[in-house]
Design a protein around this motif. Structure first.
Motif, PDB file in Angstrom:
ATOM      1  N   ARG A  11       0.826  -1.212   0.000  1.00  0.00           N
ATOM      2  CA  ARG A  11       0.000   0.000   0.000  1.00  0.00           C
ATOM      3  C   ARG A  11       0.857   1.259   0.000  1.00  0.00           C
ATOM      4  O   ARG A  11       0.542   2.229  -0.681  1.00  0.00           O
ATOM      5  CB  ARG A  11      -0.952   0.003   1.189  1.00  0.00           C
ATOM      6  N   GLU A  12       1.943   1.240   0.757  1.00  0.00           N
ATOM      7  CA  GLU A  12       2.828   2.408   0.775  1.00  0.00           C
ATOM      8  C   GLU A  12       3.500   2.602  -0.574  1.00  0.00           C
ATOM      9  O   GLU A  12       3.605   3.726  -1.066  1.00  0.00           O
ATOM     10  CB  GLU A  12       3.882   2.269   1.871  1.00  0.00           C
ATOM     11  N   PHE A  13       3.957   1.515  -1.184  1.00  0.00           N
ATOM     12  CA  PHE A  13       4.557   1.628  -2.506  1.00  0.00           C
ATOM     13  C   PHE A  13       3.538   2.187  -3.498  1.00  0.00           C
ATOM     14  O   PHE A  13       3.833   3.097  -4.268  1.00  0.00           O
ATOM     15  CB  PHE A  13       5.081   0.277  -3.001  1.00  0.00           C
ATOM     16  N   GLY A  14       2.320   1.664  -3.456  1.00  0.00           N
ATOM     17  CA  GLY A  14       1.266   2.154  -4.343  1.00  0.00           C
ATOM     18  C   GLY A  14       0.969   3.627  -4.130  1.00  0.00           C
ATOM     19  O   GLY A  14       0.756   4.375  -5.090  1.00  0.00           O
ATOM     20  N   ALA A  15       0.969   4.053  -2.872  1.00  0.00           N
ATOM     21  CA  ALA A  15       0.723   5.461  -2.569  1.00  0.00           C
ATOM     22  C   ALA A  15       1.836   6.338  -3.136  1.00  0.00           C
ATOM     23  O   ALA A  15       1.580   7.447  -3.628  1.00  0.00           O
ATOM     24  CB  ALA A  15       0.604   5.654  -1.061  1.00  0.00           C
ATOM     25  N   ARG A  16       3.060   5.841  -3.095  1.00  0.00           N
ATOM     26  CA  ARG A  16       4.187   6.597  -3.662  1.00  0.00           C
ATOM     27  C   ARG A  16       4.061   6.712  -5.170  1.00  0.00           C
ATOM     28  O   ARG A  16       4.324   7.767  -5.734  1.00  0.00           O
ATOM     29  CB  ARG A  16       5.504   5.923  -3.288  1.00  0.00           C
ATOM     30  N   VAL A  17       3.675   5.623  -5.806  1.00  0.00           N
ATOM     31  CA  VAL A  17       3.486   5.654  -7.266  1.00  0.00           C
ATOM     32  C   VAL A  17       2.373   6.641  -7.612  1.00  0.00           C
ATOM     33  O   VAL A  17       2.525   7.494  -8.490  1.00  0.00           O
ATOM     34  CB  VAL A  17       3.171   4.245  -7.824  1.00  0.00           C
ATOM     35  N   ARG A  18       1.250   6.549  -6.918  1.00  0.00           N
ATOM     36  CA  ARG A  18       0.116   7.434  -7.181  1.00  0.00           C
ATOM     37  C   ARG A  18       0.515   8.897  -6.966  1.00  0.00           C
ATOM     38  O   ARG A  18       0.199   9.772  -7.788  1.00  0.00           O
ATOM     39  CB  ARG A  18      -1.070   7.097  -6.284  1.00  0.00           C
ATOM     40  N   GLY A  29       1.355  14.927 -13.357  1.00  0.00           N
ATOM     41  CA  GLY A  29       0.156  15.272 -14.117  1.00  0.00           C
ATOM     42  C   GLY A  29      -0.273  14.191 -15.096  1.00  0.00           C
ATOM     43  O   GLY A  29      -0.864  14.485 -16.134  1.00  0.00           O
ATOM     44  N   LEU A  30       0.012  12.938 -14.753  1.00  0.00           N
ATOM     45  CA  LEU A  30      -0.315  11.817 -15.635  1.00  0.00           C
ATOM     46  C   LEU A  30      -1.564  11.088 -15.163  1.00  0.00           C
ATOM     47  O   LEU A  30      -1.801  10.964 -13.965  1.00  0.00           O
ATOM     48  CB  LEU A  30       0.834  10.805 -15.661  1.00  0.00           C
ATOM     49  N   SER A  31      -2.318  10.589 -16.102  1.00  0.00           N
ATOM     50  CA  SER A  31      -3.419   9.690 -15.787  1.00  0.00           C
ATOM     51  C   SER A  31      -2.841   8.280 -15.610  1.00  0.00           C
ATOM     52  O   SER A  31      -1.701   8.011 -16.016  1.00  0.00           O
ATOM     53  CB  SER A  31      -4.447   9.673 -16.926  1.00  0.00           C
ATOM     54  N   GLN A  32      -3.635   7.392 -15.034  1.00  0.00           N
ATOM     55  CA  GLN A  32      -3.195   6.000 -14.946  1.00  0.00           C
ATOM     56  C   GLN A  32      -2.979   5.426 -16.340  1.00  0.00           C
ATOM     57  O   GLN A  32      -2.042   4.664 -16.566  1.00  0.00           O
ATOM     58  CB  GLN A  32      -4.230   5.150 -14.194  1.00  0.00           C
ATOM     59  N   THR A  89      -5.213  -1.315 -15.906  1.00  0.00           N
ATOM     60  CA  THR A  89      -5.736  -1.996 -14.724  1.00  0.00           C
ATOM     61  C   THR A  89      -4.612  -2.528 -13.831  1.00  0.00           C
ATOM     62  O   THR A  89      -4.777  -2.612 -12.617  1.00  0.00           O
ATOM     63  CB  THR A  89      -6.689  -3.144 -15.109  1.00  0.00           C
ATOM     64  N   TYR A  90      -3.479  -2.865 -14.443  1.00  0.00           N
ATOM     65  CA  TYR A  90      -2.322  -3.301 -13.647  1.00  0.00           C
ATOM     66  C   TYR A  90      -1.796  -2.130 -12.820  1.00  0.00           C
ATOM     67  O   TYR A  90      -1.553  -2.269 -11.622  1.00  0.00           O
ATOM     68  CB  TYR A  90      -1.223  -3.857 -14.564  1.00  0.00           C
ATOM     69  N   VAL A  91      -1.636  -0.973 -13.466  1.00  0.00           N
ATOM     70  CA  VAL A  91      -1.170   0.219 -12.748  1.00  0.00           C
ATOM     71  C   VAL A  91      -2.139   0.559 -11.622  1.00  0.00           C
ATOM     72  O   VAL A  91      -1.726   0.862 -10.494  1.00  0.00           O
ATOM     73  CB  VAL A  91      -0.991   1.406 -13.715  1.00  0.00           C
ATOM     74  N   SER A  92      -3.420   0.473 -11.894  1.00  0.00           N
ATOM     75  CA  SER A  92      -4.427   0.756 -10.881  1.00  0.00           C
ATOM     76  C   SER A  92      -4.288  -0.181  -9.682  1.00  0.00           C
ATOM     77  O   SER A  92      -4.347   0.255  -8.526  1.00  0.00           O
ATOM     78  CB  SER A  92      -5.821   0.628 -11.494  1.00  0.00           C
ATOM     79  N   SER A  93      -4.085  -1.449  -9.943  1.00  0.00           N
ATOM     80  CA  SER A  93      -3.952  -2.413  -8.843  1.00  0.00           C
ATOM     81  C   SER A  93      -2.655  -2.215  -8.072  1.00  0.00           C
ATOM     82  O   SER A  93      -2.611  -2.439  -6.862  1.00  0.00           O
ATOM     83  CB  SER A  93      -4.078  -3.855  -9.353  1.00  0.00           C
ATOM     84  N   VAL A  94      -1.600  -1.756  -8.746  1.00  0.00           N
ATOM     85  CA  VAL A  94      -0.352  -1.420  -8.044  1.00  0.00           C
ATOM     86  C   VAL A  94      -0.609  -0.253  -7.101  1.00  0.00           C
ATOM     87  O   VAL A  94      -0.219  -0.288  -5.929  1.00  0.00           O
ATOM     88  CB  VAL A  94       0.780  -1.081  -9.044  1.00  0.00           C
ATOM     89  N   GLU A  95      -1.261   0.765  -7.591  1.00  0.00           N
ATOM     90  CA  GLU A  95      -1.539   1.949  -6.770  1.00  0.00           C
ATOM     91  C   GLU A  95      -2.430   1.623  -5.570  1.00  0.00           C
ATOM     92  O   GLU A  95      -2.320   2.277  -4.530  1.00  0.00           O
ATOM     93  CB  GLU A  95      -2.179   3.048  -7.612  1.00  0.00           C
ATOM     94  N   ARG A  96      -3.273   0.637  -5.688  1.00  0.00           N
ATOM     95  CA  ARG A  96      -4.136   0.235  -4.566  1.00  0.00           C
ATOM     96  C   ARG A  96      -3.443  -0.749  -3.625  1.00  0.00           C
ATOM     97  O   ARG A  96      -4.022  -1.157  -2.622  1.00  0.00           O
ATOM     98  CB  ARG A  96      -5.433  -0.384  -5.096  1.00  0.00           C
ATOM     99  N   GLY A  97      -2.210  -1.127  -3.946  1.00  0.00           N
ATOM    100  CA  GLY A  97      -1.473  -2.053  -3.089  1.00  0.00           C
ATOM    101  C   GLY A  97      -1.924  -3.483  -3.216  1.00  0.00           C
ATOM    102  O   GLY A  97      -1.746  -4.289  -2.299  1.00  0.00           O
ATOM    103  N   GLU A  98      -2.487  -3.837  -4.358  1.00  0.00           N
ATOM    104  CA  GLU A  98      -3.002  -5.184  -4.568  1.00  0.00           C
ATOM    105  C   GLU A  98      -2.021  -6.095  -5.294  1.00  0.00           C
ATOM    106  O   GLU A  98      -2.296  -7.274  -5.460  1.00  0.00           O
ATOM    107  CB  GLU A  98      -4.311  -5.115  -5.364  1.00  0.00           C
ATOM    108  N   ARG A  99      -0.905  -5.549  -5.754  1.00  0.00           N
ATOM    109  CA  ARG A  99       0.076  -6.329  -6.524  1.00  0.00           C
ATOM    110  C   ARG A  99       1.409  -6.366  -5.808  1.00  0.00           C
ATOM    111  O   ARG A  99       1.899  -5.351  -5.340  1.00  0.00           O
ATOM    112  CB  ARG A  99       0.308  -5.697  -7.895  1.00  0.00           C
ATOM    113  N   ALA A 152      10.376  -0.051 -14.611  1.00  0.00           N
ATOM    114  CA  ALA A 152       9.629   0.505 -15.738  1.00  0.00           C
ATOM    115  C   ALA A 152       8.722   1.653 -15.293  1.00  0.00           C
ATOM    116  O   ALA A 152       8.661   2.698 -15.949  1.00  0.00           O
ATOM    117  CB  ALA A 152       8.798  -0.588 -16.417  1.00  0.00           C
ATOM    118  N   ILE A 153       8.045   1.480 -14.192  1.00  0.00           N
ATOM    119  CA  ILE A 153       7.179   2.540 -13.667  1.00  0.00           C
ATOM    120  C   ILE A 153       8.005   3.750 -13.270  1.00  0.00           C
ATOM    121  O   ILE A 153       7.654   4.891 -13.579  1.00  0.00           O
ATOM    122  CB  ILE A 153       6.313   2.023 -12.503  1.00  0.00           C
TER     123      ILE A 153
END
Length: 77
Positions: free
Chosen positions: A9-16, A23-26, A38-48, A57-58
């Protein structure tokens, strides 16, 4: 919440946070990093539990060093 969940979740919060700073969209982040939105979205939610190659890459797509995204995460464990 387990230690693993905290890390993800912390990693996802940092990415988000960095994505929003840029100023980028997912969708745009996904395109730039060669991933699906959807992969980026799940990373940002801490699900991956994201692989190192995907972290790099990110980070590249966000114009930031991968170490900045993961720095200090070990302290959450």
């Amino acid at each position: 919440m387990t230690g693993k969940d905290d890390l993800l979740r912390e990693f996802g919060a940092r990415v988000r946070g960095r994505r929003k700073e840029c100023g980028l969209s997912q969708e745009e982040l996904a395109y730039r990093s060669g991933m699906h939105r959807t992969y980026v979205s799940s990373v940002e939610r801490g699900e991956r539990n994201i692989a190192l190659v995907n972290i790099v890459a990110i980070a590249g797509a966000l114009d930031i060093d991968a170490g900045t995204l993961v720095g200090g995460l070990g302290n959450l464990h």
